[in-house]
Design a protein around this motif. Structure first.
Motif, mmCIF file in Angstrom:
data_model
loop_
_atom_site.group_PDB
_atom_site.id
_atom_site.type_symbol
_atom_site.label_atom_id
_atom_site.label_comp_id
_atom_site.label_asym_id
_atom_site.label_seq_id
_atom_site.Cartn_x
_atom_site.Cartn_y
_atom_site.Cartn_z
ATOM 1 N N ALA A 24 75.973 44.833 17.760
ATOM 2 C CA ALA A 24 76.314 45.825 18.782
ATOM 3 C C ALA A 24 75.249 45.871 19.873
ATOM 4 N N ALA A 25 73.989 45.739 19.492
ATOM 5 C CA ALA A 25 72.911 45.767 20.478
ATOM 6 C C ALA A 25 72.935 44.533 21.372
ATOM 7 N N ALA A 26 73.449 43.428 20.854
ATOM 8 C CA ALA A 26 73.478 42.182 21.621
ATOM 9 C C ALA A 26 74.599 42.154 22.659
ATOM 10 N N LEU A 27 75.556 43.061 22.550
ATOM 11 C CA LEU A 27 76.631 43.099 23.546
ATOM 12 C C LEU A 27 76.052 43.471 24.908
ATOM 13 N N PRO A 28 76.389 42.702 25.927
ATOM 14 C CA PRO A 28 75.886 43.046 27.256
ATOM 15 C C PRO A 28 76.564 44.307 27.776
ATOM 16 N N GLU A 29 75.873 45.008 28.649
ATOM 17 C CA GLU A 29 76.462 46.187 29.290
ATOM 18 C C GLU A 29 77.721 45.745 30.021
ATOM 19 N N GLY A 30 78.711 46.576 30.024
ATOM 20 C CA GLY A 30 79.937 46.255 30.741
ATOM 21 C C GLY A 30 81.156 46.646 29.942
ATOM 22 N N GLU A 31 82.274 46.056 30.340
ATOM 23 C CA GLU A 31 83.563 46.454 29.785
ATOM 24 C C GLU A 31 83.655 46.213 28.278
ATOM 25 N N ASN A 32 83.203 45.040 27.805
ATOM 26 C CA ASN A 32 83.304 44.742 26.375
ATOM 27 C C ASN A 32 82.507 45.736 25.531
ATOM 28 N N ARG A 33 81.332 46.079 25.987
ATOM 29 C CA ARG A 33 80.512 47.039 25.248
ATOM 30 C C ARG A 33 81.174 48.425 25.253
ATOM 31 N N ALA A 34 81.752 48.795 26.374
ATOM 32 C CA ALA A 34 82.421 50.091 26.476
ATOM 33 C C ALA A 34 83.639 50.144 25.552
ATOM 34 N N PHE A 36 84.038 48.370 22.793
ATOM 35 C CA PHE A 36 83.513 48.409 21.431
ATOM 36 C C PHE A 36 83.051 49.812 21.073
ATOM 37 N N ARG A 37 82.326 50.443 21.993
ATOM 38 C CA ARG A 37 81.833 51.802 21.751
ATOM 39 C C ARG A 37 83.001 52.785 21.601
ATOM 40 N N ALA A 38 84.029 52.628 22.415
ATOM 41 C CA ALA A 38 85.202 53.503 22.309
ATOM 42 C C ALA A 38 85.895 53.315 20.963
ATOM 43 N N ALA A 39 85.948 52.079 20.485
ATOM 44 C CA ALA A 39 86.557 51.818 19.182
ATOM 45 C C ALA A 39 85.748 52.489 18.075
ATOM 46 N N LEU A 40 84.420 52.405 18.154
ATOM 47 C CA LEU A 40 83.586 53.072 17.153
ATOM 48 C C LEU A 40 83.731 54.581 17.240
ATOM 49 N N ASP A 41 83.768 55.103 18.448
ATOM 50 C CA ASP A 41 83.948 56.547 18.614
ATOM 51 C C ASP A 41 85.270 57.001 17.998
ATOM 52 N N GLY A 42 86.290 56.152 18.081
ATOM 53 C CA GLY A 42 87.576 56.480 17.493
ATOM 54 C C GLY A 42 87.529 56.570 15.971
ATOM 55 N N LEU A 43 86.549 55.901 15.367
ATOM 56 C CA LEU A 43 86.390 55.955 13.909
ATOM 57 C C LEU A 43 85.690 57.221 13.448
ATOM 58 N N LEU A 44 85.097 57.930 14.378
ATOM 59 C CA LEU A 44 84.350 59.137 14.026
ATOM 60 C C LEU A 44 85.300 60.324 13.913
ATOM 61 N N THR A 45 86.003 60.379 12.812
ATOM 62 C CA THR A 45 86.972 61.449 12.631
ATOM 63 C C THR A 45 86.298 62.790 12.379
ATOM 64 N N GLN A 64 84.276 61.320 3.898
ATOM 65 C CA GLN A 64 84.615 61.045 5.294
ATOM 66 C C GLN A 64 83.422 61.347 6.207
ATOM 67 N N TYR A 65 82.730 62.415 5.922
ATOM 68 C CA TYR A 65 81.566 62.782 6.727
ATOM 69 C C TYR A 65 80.463 61.741 6.573
ATOM 70 N N ARG A 66 80.236 61.254 5.352
ATOM 71 C CA ARG A 66 79.199 60.228 5.138
ATOM 72 C C ARG A 66 79.550 58.944 5.874
ATOM 73 N N VAL A 67 80.831 58.568 5.882
ATOM 74 C CA VAL A 67 81.270 57.376 6.613
ATOM 75 C C VAL A 67 80.999 57.560 8.107
ATOM 76 N N ALA A 68 81.411 58.693 8.650
ATOM 77 C CA ALA A 68 81.195 58.967 10.071
ATOM 78 C C ALA A 68 79.709 58.994 10.402
ATOM 79 N N ASP A 69 78.905 59.541 9.509
ATOM 80 C CA ASP A 69 77.458 59.597 9.719
ATOM 81 C C ASP A 69 76.867 58.189 9.764
ATOM 82 N N THR A 70 77.370 57.296 8.924
ATOM 83 C CA THR A 70 76.893 55.910 8.920
ATOM 84 C C THR A 70 77.299 55.201 10.203
ATOM 85 N N ILE A 71 78.518 55.416 10.665
ATOM 86 C CA ILE A 71 78.956 54.812 11.929
ATOM 87 C C ILE A 71 78.093 55.328 13.071
ATOM 88 N N ARG A 72 77.821 56.625 13.077
ATOM 89 C CA ARG A 72 76.957 57.209 14.103
ATOM 90 C C ARG A 72 75.571 56.552 14.076
#
Length: 84
Positions: A24-34, A36-45, A64-72
């Motif tokens: 995730a850190a290696a993704l360059p700034e821009g559309e692809n990173r955004a 990816f971040r939106a997809a991860l944010d969607g997992l944060l139920t 569920q909270y522990r999973v979301a905490d790990t994604i965060r």
């Protein structure tokens, strides 16, 4: 489950988390990173501290909270690492 097996699983989980942070850190700034971040944010139920103070979560909510905490933690780790 044996103590050795638990330790091996913990190490594998930690390794997977580090690999995800590095990717995730290696993704360059821009559309692809955004995207990816939106997809991860969607997992944060479970977002932030939305539950009521003093609420006693059942086991499924707690998992569920522990999973979301790990994604965060992965997202925050990637953001911190990409700023180096």
């Amino acid at each position: 489950m044996s103590e050795e097996r638990l330790e091996r699983l913990e190490a594998q989980i930690a390794a997977h988390q580090e690999v995800l942070i590095a990717l995730a850190a290696a993704l360059p700034e821009g559309e692809n990173r955004a995207v990816f971040r939106a997809a991860l944010d969607g997992l944060l139920t479970v977002k932030g501290q939305e539950e009521e103070p003093g609420f006693d979560p059942d086991s499924s909510f707690a998992f569920q909270y522990r999973v979301a905490d790990t994604i965060r933690a992965i997202v925050e780790g990637a953001e911190a690492r990409s700023k180096r």
